[in-house]
Design an enzyme around this catalytic site. Structure first.
Site, short mmCIF file in Angstrom:
data_model
loop_
_atom_site.label_atom_id
_atom_site.label_comp_id
_atom_site.label_asym_id
_atom_site.label_seq_id
_atom_site.Cartn_x
_atom_site.Cartn_y
_atom_site.Cartn_z
N ASN A 143 14.13 13.74 -0.92
CA ASN A 143 13.05 14.45 -0.24
C ASN A 143 12.50 15.46 -1.25
O ASN A 143 13.09 16.51 -1.47
CB ASN A 143 13.61 15.15 1.00
CG ASN A 143 12.54 15.90 1.77
OD1 ASN A 143 11.38 15.97 1.33
ND2 ASN A 143 12.90 16.46 2.89
N LYS A 170 15.59 17.54 -2.58
CA LYS A 170 16.78 17.46 -1.72
C LYS A 170 17.28 16.02 -1.81
O LYS A 170 16.46 15.10 -1.80
CB LYS A 170 16.43 17.76 -0.27
CG LYS A 170 16.26 19.21 0.04
CD LYS A 170 16.17 19.41 1.56
CE LYS A 170 15.42 20.68 1.85
NZ LYS A 170 14.53 20.64 2.99
N ARG A 180 11.37 10.28 1.33
CA ARG A 180 10.62 10.79 2.49
C ARG A 180 9.19 11.11 2.03
O ARG A 180 9.00 11.80 1.03
CB ARG A 180 11.27 12.06 3.01
CG ARG A 180 10.44 12.69 4.08
CD ARG A 180 10.89 14.10 4.37
NE ARG A 180 10.05 14.66 5.41
CZ ARG A 180 9.71 15.93 5.47
NH1 ARG A 180 10.12 16.78 4.55
NH2 ARG A 180 8.96 16.38 6.44
N HIS A 193 6.72 14.94 11.56
CA HIS A 193 8.13 14.93 12.01
C HIS A 193 8.50 13.59 12.66
O HIS A 193 9.48 13.52 13.41
CB HIS A 193 8.40 16.00 13.10
CG HIS A 193 8.31 17.41 12.64
ND1 HIS A 193 7.83 18.41 13.44
CD2 HIS A 193 8.67 18.00 11.48
CE1 HIS A 193 7.88 19.57 12.79
NE2 HIS A 193 8.39 19.32 11.61
N ARG A 235 2.81 29.10 10.91
CA ARG A 235 1.56 28.37 11.26
C ARG A 235 1.09 28.79 12.65
O ARG A 235 1.89 28.98 13.55
CB ARG A 235 1.81 26.87 11.24
CG ARG A 235 1.93 26.31 9.84
CD ARG A 235 2.38 24.87 9.84
NE ARG A 235 3.72 24.75 9.31
CZ ARG A 235 4.45 23.64 9.33
NH1 ARG A 235 3.97 22.55 9.89
NH2 ARG A 235 5.65 23.61 8.81
N GLU A 283 17.10 12.80 9.49
CA GLU A 283 16.00 12.01 8.92
C GLU A 283 16.49 11.15 7.76
O GLU A 283 16.01 10.04 7.56
CB GLU A 283 14.88 12.96 8.46
CG GLU A 283 14.16 13.60 9.64
CD GLU A 283 13.63 14.99 9.35
OE1 GLU A 283 14.45 15.88 9.02
OE2 GLU A 283 12.41 15.19 9.47
#
Ligand code: ADP
Length: 401
Positions: free
Chosen positions: A7, A14, A94, A183, A244, A384
């Site tokens: 990722n 990651k 990802r 997501h 956000r 994930e």
């Protein structure tokens, strides 16, 4: 099959190394993080299963150097878990934004790379970093096949009335402006695990998944397919998040920009990085800090916290109406997994939370609704990386056949 899941962020990598026996059975061999790529104090933290964790600080000029460090850590005689790079059979990445090009994971080739490049416009912070990761991997492990899994893919089943904005149609045709969600990999994983835990047939079920973390989104899933999700063209739409703003009246943008003499980029930064919990409370983007401040009586922190609960319930309520019912509501991610107070507020239309179980439940698969609740409610830690590893395994196995 040994699969390296990556990722890549703009300054971080990651990773998890998984030995996949089948969809359900796997060993996590190692995981870790490369941070501060491009800075003098770059850092690698490597956590091999069954061995001592290891970290080092050194300048990491780019993603290629970062990726080489990850691979070296994996074969290191002391901290490694592999005898050679050849043990890695595939790499899964990802990817945040695949727009309407991708409704599932796919093997990387030139055409796929070109489409991910087009999608950089919709995810300027993420997609360029993912491309750097793929490129770095092809450089250090040129023979190993790479697969990409998109955060948007699971949401591709939405109907046009759910994904279209009521803007002039030409903006959709010319610039692909529509709702894509985000997501998706997490919503997919927790809905599948949740259905299993609750004893539901996924193909004949109504599930609402609440991914509440730094970024938050709620998704309605009917018969295993997404019918709506709260994020939109970008992960800014929807509910209040760490930094956000979520949904606001679009006319606020030109109004503030004129008043404060702001450029589009400056306004974008304010909405994405300086709003949400941080903007409203003026204190922090982290819910734990807001909880502490609220306990001391800080009014703005209380409003920010209440707004997340309110936005969650508003979305859940809308999706129950949209699907004409719900069998299961799932909570996941940092806040969803660790904040019993928010989950406790879900008490309407026959939803009954088991207060004691809910209070104790933290980051492990748990049914938190009361036995006599009309709707099951579950906590499912997201994973994930496992979805990416599974998809990669399937795609590579098909290649081999
Ligand atoms: P990201 O979207 O970056 O993956 P996370 O899913 O880790 O973020 O969620 C971060 C949020 O979860 C923060 O607001 C944080 O306060 C909250 N959180 C994480 N761990 C805990 C915990 N153990 N207890 C309470 N809140 C937590």
């Amino acid at each position: 099959m040994i699969i390296l899941v990556i990722n890549c962020g703009s300054s971080s990598i990651k990773y998890q190394l998984l030995d996949m026996k089948n969809d359900e059975v796997y060993d996590l061999m190692a995981k870790g993080l490369v941070e501060k790529i491009g800075l003098p104090d770059g850092c690698l933290t490597h956590k091999p299963t069954g061995k001592d964790p290891f970290s080092m600080t050194l300048p990491i000029p780019d993603h290629k150097v970062g990726m080489k460090l990850v691979l070296d850590a994996l074969v290191d005689p002391e901290h490694g878990v592999l005898s050679s790079f050849d043990d890695i059979e595939a790499v899964g990445h990802r990817i945040v934004q695949g727009a309407d090009f991708f409704s599932g994971s796919t093997l990387v080739d030139e055409d796929v790379l070109a489409k991910i490049r087009i999608c950089c416009d919709f995810a300027p912070l993420h997609n360029p970093a993912h491309l750097l990761g793929i490129e770095a991997m092809s450089h250090v492990l040129p023979e190993v096949p790479q697969v990409v899994t998109f955060d948007t893919a699971f949401h591709q089943t939405m109907e046009p009335y759910a994904y279209m904005y009521a803007l002039p149609y030409e903006y959709y045709e010319k610039y692909r402006v529509r709702r894509y969600g985000a997501h998706g990999t997490s919503h997919q994983y927790v809905s599948q695990r949740g259905a299993k835990l609750a004893g539901l047939d996924l193909g004949n079920s109504k599930i609402i998944t609440c991914h509440l973390g730094n970024g938050s989104s709620v998704t309605a899933i009917k018969d295993g397919k997404v019918v709506d999700t709260s994020m939109g063209f970008t992960p800014l739409e929807g509910m209040i998040m760490g930094t956000r703003c979520g949904n606001i009246d679009a006319n606020i943008l030109p109004y503030i920009m004129k008043k404060e003499n702001l450029t589009p980029d400056e306004m974008t930064t304010i909405m994405n990085k300086k709003s949400g919990f941080l903007g409203l409370s003026g204190r922090s983007s982290d819910m734990r800090d807001l909880d502490a401040a609220a306990r001391e009586g800080d009014v703005r922190s209380k409003i920010a916290l209440k707004k997340l609960t309110y936005d969650t319930i508003k979305n859940v309520g809308a999706y129950i109406a949209e699907m004409n019912g719900v069998d299961l509501i799932v909570f996941t991610a940092g806040i969803g997994e660790n904040n019993p107070r928010l989950r406790r507020h879900l008490a309407f239309m026959g939803v009954k939370i088991d207060v004691e179980v809910n209070e104790r439940a933290r980051s492990s698969e748990t049914i938190i609704s009361a036995p006599d609740s009309a709707v099951k409610v579950a906590l499912i830690p997201t994973n994930e990386e496992l979805v990416i590893a599974r998809d990669t395994m399937h795609i590579i196995s098909e290649l081999d056949n």
